[in-house]
Design an enzyme around this catalytic site. Structure first.
Site, mmCIF file in Angstrom:
data_model
loop_
_atom_site.group_PDB
_atom_site.id
_atom_site.type_symbol
_atom_site.label_atom_id
_atom_site.label_comp_id
_atom_site.label_asym_id
_atom_site.label_seq_id
_atom_site.Cartn_x
_atom_site.Cartn_y
_atom_site.Cartn_z
ATOM 1 N N CYS A 1 0.832 -1.199 0.000
ATOM 2 C CA CYS A 1 0.000 0.000 0.000
ATOM 3 C C CYS A 1 0.876 1.263 0.000
ATOM 4 O O CYS A 1 1.546 1.541 -0.980
ATOM 5 C CB CYS A 1 -0.972 -0.039 1.174
ATOM 6 S SG CYS A 1 -2.387 1.024 0.875
ATOM 7 N N HIS B 1 -3.781 -5.328 0.600
ATOM 8 C CA HIS B 1 -3.240 -5.760 1.899
ATOM 9 C C HIS B 1 -3.264 -7.287 2.022
ATOM 10 O O HIS B 1 -4.307 -7.867 2.298
ATOM 11 C CB HIS B 1 -4.049 -5.145 3.033
ATOM 12 C CG HIS B 1 -3.810 -3.680 3.184
ATOM 13 N ND1 HIS B 1 -2.841 -3.168 4.020
ATOM 14 C CD2 HIS B 1 -4.378 -2.623 2.574
ATOM 15 C CE1 HIS B 1 -2.840 -1.848 3.932
ATOM 16 N NE2 HIS B 1 -3.765 -1.485 3.066
ATOM 17 N N GLU C 1 -2.044 -9.005 4.328
ATOM 18 C CA GLU C 1 -2.034 -9.406 5.737
ATOM 19 C C GLU C 1 -3.425 -9.562 6.337
ATOM 20 O O GLU C 1 -3.578 -10.156 7.394
ATOM 21 C CB GLU C 1 -1.201 -8.406 6.564
ATOM 22 C CG GLU C 1 -1.796 -7.005 6.726
ATOM 23 C CD GLU C 1 -1.494 -6.040 5.569
ATOM 24 O OE1 GLU C 1 -1.221 -6.519 4.457
ATOM 25 O OE2 GLU C 1 -1.554 -4.823 5.787
ATOM 26 N N THR D 1 3.166 -17.155 34.154
ATOM 27 C CA THR D 1 3.520 -18.546 34.444
ATOM 28 C C THR D 1 4.546 -19.068 33.442
ATOM 29 O O THR D 1 5.532 -19.717 33.819
ATOM 30 C CB THR D 1 2.266 -19.442 34.422
ATOM 31 O OG1 THR D 1 1.308 -18.888 35.301
ATOM 32 C CG2 THR D 1 2.593 -20.858 34.831
HETATM 33 N N1 LIG Z 1 -1.871 -11.351 42.328
HETATM 34 C C1 LIG Z 1 -0.707 -11.125 41.734
HETATM 35 N N2 LIG Z 1 0.458 -11.522 42.303
HETATM 36 C C2 LIG Z 1 1.633 -11.300 41.715
HETATM 37 N N3 LIG Z 1 1.776 -10.683 40.533
HETATM 38 C C3 LIG Z 1 0.671 -10.266 39.916
HETATM 39 C C4 LIG Z 1 -0.631 -10.454 40.459
HETATM 40 N N4 LIG Z 1 -1.536 -9.923 39.600
HETATM 41 C C5 LIG Z 1 -0.832 -9.432 38.548
HETATM 42 N N5 LIG Z 1 0.492 -9.623 38.730
HETATM 43 C C6 LIG Z 1 1.591 -9.192 37.854
HETATM 44 O O1 LIG Z 1 1.080 -8.333 36.841
HETATM 45 C C7 LIG Z 1 1.457 -8.821 35.562
HETATM 46 C C8 LIG Z 1 0.459 -8.418 34.482
HETATM 47 O O2 LIG Z 1 -0.784 -9.074 34.682
HETATM 48 P P1 LIG Z 1 -1.580 -9.625 33.441
HETATM 49 O O3 LIG Z 1 -2.938 -10.045 33.943
HETATM 50 O O4 LIG Z 1 -1.493 -8.644 32.332
HETATM 51 O O5 LIG Z 1 -0.713 -10.896 32.964
HETATM 52 P P2 LIG Z 1 -0.797 -12.401 33.443
HETATM 53 O O6 LIG Z 1 -1.620 -12.451 34.676
HETATM 54 O O7 LIG Z 1 0.568 -12.974 33.546
HETATM 55 O O8 LIG Z 1 -1.481 -13.140 32.253
HETATM 56 P P3 LIG Z 1 -2.982 -12.979 31.752
HETATM 57 O O9 LIG Z 1 -2.950 -11.793 30.818
HETATM 58 O O10 LIG Z 1 -3.256 -14.262 31.065
HETATM 59 O O11 LIG Z 1 -3.830 -12.728 32.970
HETATM 60 C C9 LIG Z 1 1.577 -10.322 35.760
HETATM 61 O O12 LIG Z 1 2.366 -10.905 34.748
HETATM 62 C C10 LIG Z 1 2.231 -10.365 37.130
HETATM 63 O O13 LIG Z 1 3.608 -10.112 37.002
HETATM 64 N N1 LIG Z 2 -3.449 2.000 3.518
HETATM 65 C C1 LIG Z 2 -2.482 2.773 3.018
HETATM 66 O O1 LIG Z 2 -1.298 2.500 3.157
HETATM 67 C C2 LIG Z 2 -2.957 4.058 2.375
HETATM 68 C C3 LIG Z 2 -1.836 4.839 1.760
HETATM 69 C C4 LIG Z 2 -2.267 6.250 1.390
HETATM 70 N N2 LIG Z 2 -2.559 6.976 2.601
HETATM 71 C C5 LIG Z 2 -3.505 6.165 0.477
HETATM 72 O O2 LIG Z 2 -4.576 6.580 0.875
HETATM 73 O O3 LIG Z 2 -3.394 5.676 -0.629
#
Ligand SMILES: Nc1ncnc2c1ncn2[C@@H]1O[C@H](COP(=O)(O)OP(=O)(O)OP(=O)(O)O)[C@@H](O)[C@H]1O
Ligand SMILES: NC(=O)CC[C@H](N)C(=O)O
Ligand SMILES: O=c1[nH]c(=O)c2[nH+]cn([C@@H]3O[C@H](COP(=O)(O)O)[C@@H](O)[C@H]3O)c2[nH]1
Ligand SMILES: [Mg+2]
Length: 529
Positions: A89, A176, A178, A237
């Site tokens: 594009c 596109h 993708e 985890t």
């Molecule tokens: N109760 C908790 N104890 C320890 N760390 C925590 C707790 N809650 C959140 N966190 C921290 O915050 C981070 C971000 O949380 P987030 O929910 O985005 O990720 P996740 O829990 O690892 O995975 P998922 O997105 O699947 O829940 C976690 O990876 C962890 O490091």
């Molecule tokens: N999706 C794009 O990359 C658009 C490119 C440019 N802005 C157009 O309108 O043609």
């Protein structure tokens, strides 16, 4: 610290230069799905600063028009790399514009589906039919191709929908590939990355594990210790498991029991992480502290802030205890903090921000870094969520955990609307447990992206066993989404809703009414607070 090798140097890597399109991350997704490693950098990156030698370069789409004064342009050094280049594009228009062709604003705009007719036999279209339905999104057109380029496809209104200069391996397409609406889009990308660039499809989670373990060992060195917060969610985890495989009990995981986790969650996480996965885990039992601070607070933002700050306080106290024990035992210092950052977070911070870019994030542990002076270590930094899940399976983490719905840091506190008290948390937890149990029994858990029960701070009248009741309402929320930025409510079969509602009203004391949330995001959000 010993020199470490970035992932991009261990695999054949495609460089994607982002000009701010909404779809650039999808280019990366599609290429990764082909088993080829790729990295995305902002279009303003100087080629000399790219930390690897790419096997090929892709220039993305953009909200800009190449001929405008302040539009972004590629570093001309890209042509000195002498590797294949594909423009998509805006990328195609950029190739035309910078190599002596002409681009103009057309009165024949193309948005949505279009049919291209392929001419000649380009390597880019190898194995494809002569007509393709593709997805377009452009108002500008190439009106003159640069010298040496030839046209390889057109639509009724756009004469140059694909061009090539095969002697230099330069390709440009207006559509596109993708997006899934483009027929054979992945084949076009495969023809480019595997066929034309010759990139090896060696990017699998099985090969990633060993290399990553080695990389972590060389970053951490022979004696340093690492701490990290784990929630029992899939990201933390998997990150914790890979750390413990790399450095054993020099990794110290901390789970904060904030009193607002799901029913039995802390016990289950402890059992799984400590016993089955052998992770060196400390559980900070801080439920009372959290609930004490939340007493009397009803404002959602205040609740979030209190939980975030208390979380940091508890984590730091726990980390200090571990540090003291480590010192006493004469082991190496704690030098690193593990974070479960994923590639979408990285993309968000490095991608080129066009005029239309707005993205939302949630951070749970961001506040830790400033004071702690620990170096951050992020083993999942290069991965998308589905790659993390695949990695989890390879690391022999239970399917139950690998496919667990995301759970917000502030937990049930933002699902009990209004004041959070131990008895309100208990009601919400119990209802949530029944909801999830029934969804699992019905085989729907993996189809739903996230589901939970919220407890509303309103009472309604009911009749149970001939007597009047005046109790609270449970709202059930189940959504389908790919990225959690937008979401549709899940069309839950009525018989399952019926079973869930009956069970909740019969089994959860304090609830006499259940409602199902039929709001999409936007305008609603996934959580109620
Ligand atoms: N109760 C908790 N104890 C320890 N760390 C925590 C707790 N809650 C959140 N966190 C921290 O915050 C981070 C971000 O949380 P987030 O929910 O985005 O990720 P996740 O829990 O690892 O995975 P998922 O997105 O699947 O829940 C976690 O990876 C962890 O490091
Ligand atoms: N999706 C794009 O990359 C658009 C490119 C440019 N802005 C157009 O309108 O043609
Ligand atoms: O780790 C988190 N800390 C938070 O403070 C937080 N708030 C919302 N969420 C989760 O983010 C996704 C989008 O939620 P919303 O539509 O409610 O904004 C959903 O998956 C939510 O569960 C959070 N996750
Ligand atoms: Mg979580």
């Amino acid at each position: 610290m010993p020199e470490t090798v970035p992932v991009s140097q261990l695999y054949d890597t495609i460089l994607i230069l982002d000009f701010g399109s909404q779809y650039t991350h999808l280019i990366a997704r599609r290429i990764r799905e082909l088993g080829v490693y790729c990295e995305l950098l902002a279009c303003t990156t100087k080629i000399a600063d790219v930390p690897f030698k790419p096997k090929g370069v892709i220039l993305s789409g953009s909200p800009y028009s190449v001929y405008e004064k302040d539009s972004p342009h590629v570093d001309p050094a890209v042509w000195d790399l002498k590797v294949p280049v594909l423009g998509i594009c805006y990328g195609l228009q950029e190739i035309a514009f910078t190599r002596g062709g002409r681009v103009h604003s057309s009165d024949k705009k193309e948005f949505g589906k279009a049919t291209i007719t392929i001419s000649g036999s380009s390597r880019l279209f190898e194995g494809l039919p002569a007509e393709l339905t593709v997805w377009m999104s452009h108002g500008d057109q190439v009106e003159k191709v640069p010298d040496g380029f030839k046209t390889i496809s057109a639509t009724a209104t756009c004469p140059f929908t694909a061009v090539e200069k095969p002697d230099e391996n330069i390709y440009g397409i207006q559509f596109h590939p993708e997006v899934t609406h483009t027929q054979h889009g992945s084949t076009v990308l495969k023809n480019f990355v595997a066929g034309i660039c010759g990139a090896a499809a060696t990017w699998t989670m099985a090969t990633f594990v060993d290399k990553e373990i080695e990389r972590i060992r060389s970053i951490v060195g022979p004696t340093a210790q690492v701490i990290g917060a784990v929630s029992g969610g899939v990201d933390s985890t998997v990150a914790a498991r890979i750390m413990s495989l790399a450095i054993g009990d020099r990794f110290h995981a901390i789970l904060v029991d904030n009193g607002v986790m799901r029913l039995n969650e802390c016990e289950t996480v402890k059992e799984t992480l400590q016993k089955h996965l052998g992770i060196n885990l400390a559980v900070a039992d801080a439920g009372e502290l959290f609930l004490g601070k939340l007493k009397g607070v009803t404002d959602p933002e205040k609740k979030r802030k209190i939980i975030g700050n208390t979380f940091i306080e508890v984590f730091e106290a726990e980390a200090a205890k571990i540090e003291a024990a480590v010192e006493q035992a004469g082991k190496g210092k704690i030098e690193f903090l593990l974070q479960g950052t994923l590639y979408p977070d990285v993309i968000e911070s490095i991608s080129f921000k066009g005029p239309s870019a707005t993205i939302k994030t949630h951070h749970n542990v961001g506040g830790l870094l400033d004071d702690m002076k620990l170096k951050v270590i992020e083993p999942l930094r290069e991965l998308f969520k589905d790659e993390v899940r695949a990695l989890g399976s390879i690391l022999k983490i239970d399917d139950d955990l690998v496919w667990r719905h995301p759970f917000p840091g502030p937990g049930i506190a933002i699902r009990v609307l209004g004041e959070v008290t131990p008895s309100q948390v208990a009601i919400a937890r119990h209802a949530d447990f029944i909801f999830i149990e029934e969804i699992k029994k019905a085989g729907l858990y993996r189809k739903i992206s996230q589901a939970y029960a919220a407890l509303l701070p309103v009472k309604s009248v009911g009749v149970m066993g001939d007597a009047r009741t005046y109790e609270q309402v449970i709202a059930l929320r189940a959504v389908e989404t790919k990225d959690f930025m937008t979401a549709d409510w899940f069309e839950m079969p009525y018989d399952i809703l019926k079973r869930i509602s009956t069970r909740i009203i019969n089994e959860v004391k304090g609830v006499n009414r259940v409602v199902y949330d039929v709001s999409s995001k936007p305008p609603a959000t996934i959580e109620w607070e």
